[in-house]
Write a protein that holds these residues in place. Structure first.
Motif, PDB file in Angstrom:
ATOM      1  N   THR A 416       0.824  -1.216   0.000  1.00  0.00           N
ATOM      2  CA  THR A 416       0.000   0.000   0.000  1.00  0.00           C
ATOM      3  C   THR A 416       0.852   1.258   0.000  1.00  0.00           C
ATOM      4  O   THR A 416       0.617   2.185  -0.797  1.00  0.00           O
ATOM      5  N   GLU A 417       1.852   1.324   0.888  1.00  0.00           N
ATOM      6  CA  GLU A 417       2.686   2.528   0.978  1.00  0.00           C
ATOM      7  C   GLU A 417       3.439   2.776  -0.316  1.00  0.00           C
ATOM      8  O   GLU A 417       3.463   3.902  -0.837  1.00  0.00           O
ATOM      9  N   VAL A 418       4.041   1.730  -0.854  1.00  0.00           N
ATOM     10  CA  VAL A 418       4.832   1.882  -2.077  1.00  0.00           C
ATOM     11  C   VAL A 418       3.941   2.265  -3.246  1.00  0.00           C
ATOM     12  O   VAL A 418       4.272   3.168  -4.031  1.00  0.00           O
ATOM     13  N   VAL A 419       2.799   1.628  -3.370  1.00  0.00           N
ATOM     14  CA  VAL A 419       1.897   1.918  -4.487  1.00  0.00           C
ATOM     15  C   VAL A 419       1.366   3.346  -4.393  1.00  0.00           C
ATOM     16  O   VAL A 419       1.273   4.056  -5.408  1.00  0.00           O
ATOM     17  N   THR A 420       1.046   3.801  -3.199  1.00  0.00           N
ATOM     18  CA  THR A 420       0.563   5.176  -3.034  1.00  0.00           C
ATOM     19  C   THR A 420       1.605   6.169  -3.510  1.00  0.00           C
ATOM     20  O   THR A 420       1.286   7.136  -4.226  1.00  0.00           O
ATOM     21  N   ALA A 421       2.867   5.951  -3.123  1.00  0.00           N
ATOM     22  CA  ALA A 421       3.946   6.850  -3.549  1.00  0.00           C
ATOM     23  C   ALA A 421       4.155   6.797  -5.056  1.00  0.00           C
ATOM     24  O   ALA A 421       4.353   7.839  -5.706  1.00  0.00           O
TER      25      ALA A 421
END
Length: 595
Positions: A416-421
């Motif tokens: 989630t964190e990586v995809v959001t960035a």
């Protein structure tokens, strides 16, 4: 008037083999219609003529005029000789059609230019409210175009073919006469294809002059194939596998390789080289799919294009050292490193690594760093803020560990964190109209998400010492499978009405013993095999009978990210959205099965 008469006429027809439905045992109803025009739209039937034949003998005839709702045009009267006065007392189509359908029931319809006659019959069925029986249809025009040369007949009209084959009845645009002539043409054409090795209805329906006589002769290879699910292996003269495939009905599927229904050029070439055909009957379709994968991986048949080189799969590795980094490797080892994958190619693995580097400032240098003796020079990544500089002591091991943890979470499936960035950067690039860069970043992001989702799905099954599951069979009973460390170790079927639990117990005792893999991230089988098993386990109606270990899927896992992104990514590329790969909730009931 409607009339059915018996006319015994014997034709010579050979006794054929038992592949498919022998022509000698097939009942044909040869039909011809006379109509008021050339299309069912606005035209109607004025006369039926049909001849029923089987094994060279005429079983009966059907002939009647039909009273149309509109007058017969003058030019049709000139062509057929049927006048309005002749049909004024004839029965209506509502009376005639049911009689014809009963006469033709259970047979194969044959007509010269069958599309014309069948279209009128179907229109009449709709008009009178009768369901169309869905007769198999054979067109003598189509056969003649492939079997009769131009130097034999000036064209493929019924009159020309009747003269060529010496028909006993001259066609004259009266329905029964034309149907009788078509019978003679049919048997003349059947004699020709019989000399070419076509002896069954299925072969006759799919006959094409594109299929060579040598290819047809090789249909004998399929004679011993059983009508059961399984795997088939074509081999050359030395016994080397040429092609491996699966089928729900081995007999039916392999017969298609010797007819015109097989249009792939490489398959035609393969059949030309094949000298034997080996069946491997399987208890369930899943077993057949798994056996196919294993055989292709083992023998690498040259005519198979899929799954020939599973050893080329690669993994992304987060190394186990003081300052870990990402690398692309060919295998998974039993070490403390973290792995994600497998990837289908090094290119996709490198794209995933690049995507992770975009938002997680891991070092990208390849030398091994010691916590006590950092390097003396830094690369440009430190200057642009893409790395904390552990190589020159600018970042402590503790601070770097926080960066490593973020990368590890992404590789483990929490993306989630990586995809959001990454999506934020994609938006920025799109706003700046840097579309090529955005497309590249999209591809890298999807490579990372797909691999993380794949790894996350494979890992719990690879770690589970044993999973026993069941699914209702199409004919009743249960399909049973035993999976150990991601490998299909056994499969069975319990009969309809029987208590399945004794079969479960027998399956457990007789299943292959599978040792835990050296590396917990990899299954004890080809990744494709474990994925096949996973798809089966996630299919509707599957029940978990017993589970040793854990099988979990986190709510915020990579599967959820992939399900969200696949349609979006497809839209970005200008294609239709694909099918989302979100795993189904693992809420299977566990325990005993009903009979």
């Amino acid at each position: 008037m409607t009339g059915t008469t018996e006319r015994v006429v014997t034709y010579t027809q050979e006794t054929f083999g038992d592949l498919g439905t022998p022509l000698s045992e097939t009942t044909f109803v040869v039909v011809d219609l006379e109509t008021t025009g050339g299309s069912p739209a606005g035209s109607q039937i004025t006369e039926f003529g049909a001849v029923k034949v089987r094994g060279g003998q005429v079983l009966g005839e059907f002939q009647t005029l039909v009273r149309p709702a509109t007058p017969i045009p003058a030019f049709i009267t000139v062509l057929t000789g049927i006048t309005n006065a002749m049909v004024v007392q004839a029965p209506a189509i509502s009376t005639v059609l049911p009689q014809f359908l009963e006469f033709a029931r259970g047979s194969v319809l044959v007509a010269h230019n069958a599309g014309f006659d069948v279209s009128f019959l179907k229109a009449a069925a709709r008009e009178t409210g009768h369901p169309w029986p869905g007769f198999p249809v054979l067109d003598t025009v189509r056969l003649a175009r492939q079997l009769v040369r131009k130097d034999e007949a000036p064209n493929h009209k019924l009159a020309s073919l009747a003269r060529l084959f010496g028909a006993t009845t001259t066609p004259d645009h009266r329905a029964l006469h034309d149907a009788r002539a078509t019978v003679d043409v049919l048997y003349g054409l059947m004699e020709r294809v019989g000399n070419l090795g076509v002896h069954t209805l299925e072969e006759l329906q799919s006959y094409s002059s594109r299929v060579s006589p040598s290819q047809r002769r090789k249909r004998v290879l399929a004679e011993a194939m059983p009508s059961a699910p399984g795997v088939y292996v074509f081999r050359d003269g030395t016994g080397t596998p040429l092609y491996v495939g699966t089928a729900t009905d081995l007999r039916r599927r392999t017969l298609t390789y010797f007819t015109a229904s097989e249009t792939r050029r490489r398959m035609t070439e393969m059949v030309g080289l094949a000298e034997s055909l080996t069946p491997i009957v399987c208890a369930t379709p899943l077993e057949a799919s798994v056996r196919e994968l294993r055989l292709i991986a083992e023998h690498k048949p040259r005519y198979n294009r899929r799954s020939r080189h599973p050893e080329k799969a690669v993994w992304v590795r987060l190394t186990d050292e003081a300052f870990p980094r990402l690398s692309v490797v060919r295998s998974v080892k039993d070490d403390k490193a973290q792995y994600a994958g497998p990837f289908g190619s090094r290119r996709s693995a490198e794209a995933a690594v690049t995507a992770l580097h975009e938002v997680v400032p891991l070092r990208q240098c390849t030398r091994r760093l010691s916590a006590r003796s950092p390097g003396t020079s830094a690369c440009v990544l430190l200057e642009i803020g893409r790395c904390g500089g552990p190589c020159v002591g600018a970042q402590s091991r503790e601070d770097y560990a926080e960066v490593v943890a973020r990368a590890g979470q992404a590789l483990a499936g929490s993306t989630t964190e990586v995809v959001t960035a990454l999506r934020s950067r994609l938006d920025d690039l799109a706003e700046q109209e840097r579309f090529e860069e955005a497309r590249t970043m999209r591809d890298r992001m999807m490579a990372l998400v797909r691999a993380a989702a794949r790894s996350q799905r494979l890992r719990p099954v690879a770690r589970a010492p044993e999973i026993i599951a069941a699914r209702r069979g199409e004919q009743g009973g249960w399909e049973l499978i035993c999976v150990r460390h991601g490998r299909l170790s056994g499969t069975s079927v319990s009969p309809r009405g029987a208590d399945p639990m004794p079969y479960v117990a027998a399956l457990r005792e007789t299943a292959e013993v599978v040792s835990a893999p050296d590396a917990s991230a990899a299954p004890a089988a080809l990744p494709e095999e474990t994925e096949l098993i996973l798809r089966w386990l996630e299919s509707p109606g599957v029940r978990l009978v017993d589970l040793s270990g854990e099988w979990t899927c986190p709510v915020d896992g990579a599967g959820a990210s992939r399900a969200l992104l696949e349609p979006v990514a497809a839209t970005w590329s200008g294609a239709e959205p694909g099918v989302a790969g979100q795993p189904r909730p693992l809420d299977r009931p566990v325990g005993a099965l009903p009979a």
